[in-house]
Enzyme design. Sequence first.
Site, short mmCIF file in Angstrom:
data_model
loop_
_atom_site.label_atom_id
_atom_site.label_comp_id
_atom_site.label_asym_id
_atom_site.label_seq_id
_atom_site.Cartn_x
_atom_site.Cartn_y
_atom_site.Cartn_z
N ARG A 184 -0.26 -9.03 13.79
CA ARG A 184 -0.87 -7.98 12.96
C ARG A 184 -1.78 -8.59 11.90
NH1 ARG A 184 4.31 -5.40 11.00
NH2 ARG A 184 3.05 -3.96 9.77
N ARG B 3 11.56 -2.20 11.47
CA ARG B 3 10.50 -1.71 12.36
C ARG B 3 10.31 -2.67 13.52
NH1 ARG B 3 5.34 -0.05 8.67
NH2 ARG B 3 4.30 -1.03 10.43
N ARG C 40 -9.35 1.10 9.32
CA ARG C 40 -8.90 -0.25 9.65
C ARG C 40 -9.97 -1.02 10.44
NH1 ARG C 40 -2.97 0.58 9.39
NH2 ARG C 40 -1.88 -1.36 9.86
N LYS D 268 0.84 -1.21 0.00
CA LYS D 268 0.00 0.00 0.00
C LYS D 268 0.87 1.26 0.00
CE LYS D 268 -2.31 -0.85 3.84
NZ LYS D 268 -1.68 -2.10 4.31
N ARG E 270 11.54 -6.48 5.11
CA ARG E 270 11.35 -5.03 5.01
C ARG E 270 12.25 -4.28 5.99
NH1 ARG E 270 5.46 -2.33 5.36
NH2 ARG E 270 5.53 -2.79 7.57
#
Length: 229
Positions: A171, A160, A88, A13, A127
Amino acid sequence: MQLILLGAPGVGKGTQAKKIMTKYDIPQISTGEILRNEVKNQSELGKKAKKIMDRGELIPDDIILEMMEKRIQQDDCRNGFILDGFPRTIPQAHGLYDLLKKFDDGPLKVIQIDVPEQEIVRRLTLRRICASCGKDYNLELNPPSPDGKCRVCNGTVIQRNDDTEETIRKRLAVYRQQTEPLVDYYRKYDHLHVINGLEPVEEVFQKIDDIISNRQKKSKEAMPEQRVR
Ligand code: AMP
């Protein structure tokens, strides 16, 4: 143009939002990025949010809605915006509906980027992110400089806190429970487009661009006034 990018963490996204922002000159509003800045600045909100974010859970809806109300009233949102990571939850979608009533800005488009969970876990563990400017990296496809620095601002590139495997799984569970119902919610109001996020970034962007430039008559007027809260 008001565009919602819907999809689990790691489907791309943010990457797509930045490309749309460049082409259409409307801002990307990432609630995750706003919250990470609050954490960095150690604001009251940041301190509260950090614990929740590190656990992979969601910040309460009232806090998010207040934050968004302020953000979309800013001048740069006058010609529209791309929502990345918001709404969300169903209550957030209701709150957004109320906020959008103040805008007279053409069709609301919702694009869901779909990627299988196994690939999401792989992508998120690879990531990395620049701690200074927020640029996203992927250790395989788009690595930082060999010295671990950001190629844009020379900042330090980090993982992160919530991109560890355990938190990623949490998540994804939160996504399935609280966010996935939005797919049916927006489908019901005929706003939804689904695209395959396994394709290369440029091809995904091409499809998004086709959806954006195709003047479809799917507007927020189609949303009913009566909603079950
Ligand atoms: P993201 O960068 O979109 O993956 O968001 C990172 C984290 O920020 C999430 O796991 C949540 O803890 C929090 N967050 C971001 N956006 C929202 C939202 N719309 N509602 C609740 N929590 C959010």
